[in-house]
Enzyme design. Structure first.
Site, PDB file in Angstrom:
ATOM      1  N   SER A  47       0.836  -1.159   0.078  1.00 13.11           N
ATOM      2  CA  SER A  47      -0.016   0.009  -0.076  1.00 13.11           C
ATOM      3  C   SER A  47       0.934   1.200  -0.051  1.00 13.11           C
ATOM      4  O   SER A  47       1.673   1.386  -0.896  1.00 13.11           O
ATOM      5  CB  SER A  47      -0.969   0.091   1.167  1.00 13.11           C
ATOM      6  OG  SER A  47      -1.880   0.752   0.975  1.00 13.11           O
ATOM      7  N   ASP A 207      -5.862  -4.187  -2.132  1.00 14.70           N
ATOM      8  CA  ASP A 207      -4.627  -3.846  -1.017  1.00 14.70           C
ATOM      9  C   ASP A 207      -4.061  -4.986  -0.557  1.00 14.70           C
ATOM     10  O   ASP A 207      -4.599  -6.057  -0.370  1.00 14.70           O
ATOM     11  CB  ASP A 207      -5.242  -3.011  -0.315  1.00 14.70           C
ATOM     12  CG  ASP A 207      -4.221  -2.321   0.658  1.00 14.70           C
ATOM     13  OD1 ASP A 207      -3.316  -2.972   1.036  1.00 14.70           O
ATOM     14  OD2 ASP A 207      -4.377  -1.077   0.946  1.00 14.70           O
TER      15      ASP A 207
END
Length: 337
Positions: A47, A207
């Site tokens: 991320s 993610d």
């Protein structure tokens, strides 16, 4: 790769950066202090950590990294499908499975990489002396690894390592900015990235933090050989139960009932999966985390002062860690010859 400042030779490390949305600003300060002492040979991230990791892999120096991240318009990261307040974000949620497109941050990363001559993973191949190691050959022969999650098949991805097995594509030909975009696709907040398989199937990727937000073990050898140098980890999210309150400060989090269970389950998915192995002594001694409790993961409208405070928190955490860190001591304890 690493800080090209003239001076004495620096010790090599591999580095893993935790995800955390806006909290990841603290990673800039942490990395600044690490690059004073070490040369980063391989870097991994999830991320927000994937963004910083990509710039390090591309060859950004300490000063260049600070400058680049200082130019990022965080208020533009939430880019709705329609330029209409509230309704634009809701339109994205209904039509594309995400409040925001994620195009701004993807294009920003692509531009910063292009400034260093990096476009695909072919531009991030390891140095020849590293490629002589059998453990680093083939699809593992790259300076950067970012994590993502294939929610269609329920599996974690380490890109570029898993491009070939997961999607039947050559990792060297894949755009680095696209991999970073996959890694930061916070579920619901950003629309997922869709990838095609060998048989034409479509897979949705989100993610990397869904499966592992702080994969400090990603560079650990699996062949029984001694590590050539350490892997260190820089994080920005606290352990449970405090992480429930600090991921999104100010949000009223219920402590009971079905909604309370749901919120706790989501946070556990991001933090708890890693918390177990990070508590193991061999991991706990090689990672550090900045204090980012005052800022939420999606607080993209921070002012300059708050951003500077996050950077300073990262600097302090790294300095404190480096005062106690010893590769010789760590190796003697966990990798005795």
């Amino acid at each position: 790769m690493g800080d090209p400042d003239v001076g004495a030779a620096k010790d090599p490390i591999d580095l893993v950066l935790q995800g955390g949305g806006v909290k990841g600003i603290a990673l800039v300060g942490a990395v600044d202090r690490l690059l004073e002492r070490f040369e980063v040979r391989r870097v991994g991230g999830t991320s927000a950590g994937a963004i910083v990791a990509a710039l390090i892999a591309a060859g950004y120096s300490r000063e260049e990294l600070r400058e680049a991240m200082g130019e990022l318009r965080y208020d533009r990261v939430p880019d709705p499908v329609l330029p209409v307040p509230v309704l634009g974000a809701l339109a994205g949620l209904v039509t594309t499975s995400g409040l925001y497109r994620g195009d701004y941050i993807r294009d920003w990363v692509a531009g910063k990489l292009a400034a260093k001559g990096v476009r695909t993973f072919a531009d991030l191949v390891l140095a020849p002396d590293d490629l002589g190691d059998p453990f680093l050959r083939g699809d593992r022969g790259y300076r950067l690894v970012v994590t993502a999650t294939d929610i269609t098949r329920g599996q974690g991805l380490r890109l570029p390592w898993d491009y070939r097995t997961a999607f039947a594509v050559d990792p060297a030909e894949q755009l680095v900015a696209d991999a970073v975009r996959m890694s930061l696709s916070i579920p619901v907040f950003f629309r997922p990235v869709r990838m095609s398989g060998a048989g034409g199937e479509t897979y949705e990727v989100v993610d990397g933090g869904v499966m592992s937000n702080f994969p400090v073990q990603m560079f650990d050898r699996q062949d029984g050989q001694q590590p050539r140098w350490p892997t260190l980890g820089a994080g920005v999210i606290e352990d449970l139960p405090r992480a429930v309150d600090t991921l999104v400060p100010g949000l009223p989090v219920p402590r009971c009932g079905a909604l309370g269970v749901l919120v706790s389950s989501v946070v556990t998915a991001v933090v708890g999966n890693d918390q177990t192995y990070l508590a193991e002594p061999r991991n706990a001694e090689r990672v550090f985390r900045a204090d980012t409790r005052s800022v939420g993961a999606v607080d993209f409208w921070l002012d300059r002062r708050a951003r500077d405070e996050l950077t300073e928190s990262g600097e302090l955490a790294a300095e404190t860690f480096l005062r106690r860190w010893s590769w010789d001591g760590y190796r003697d304890r966990f990798h005795p010859r």
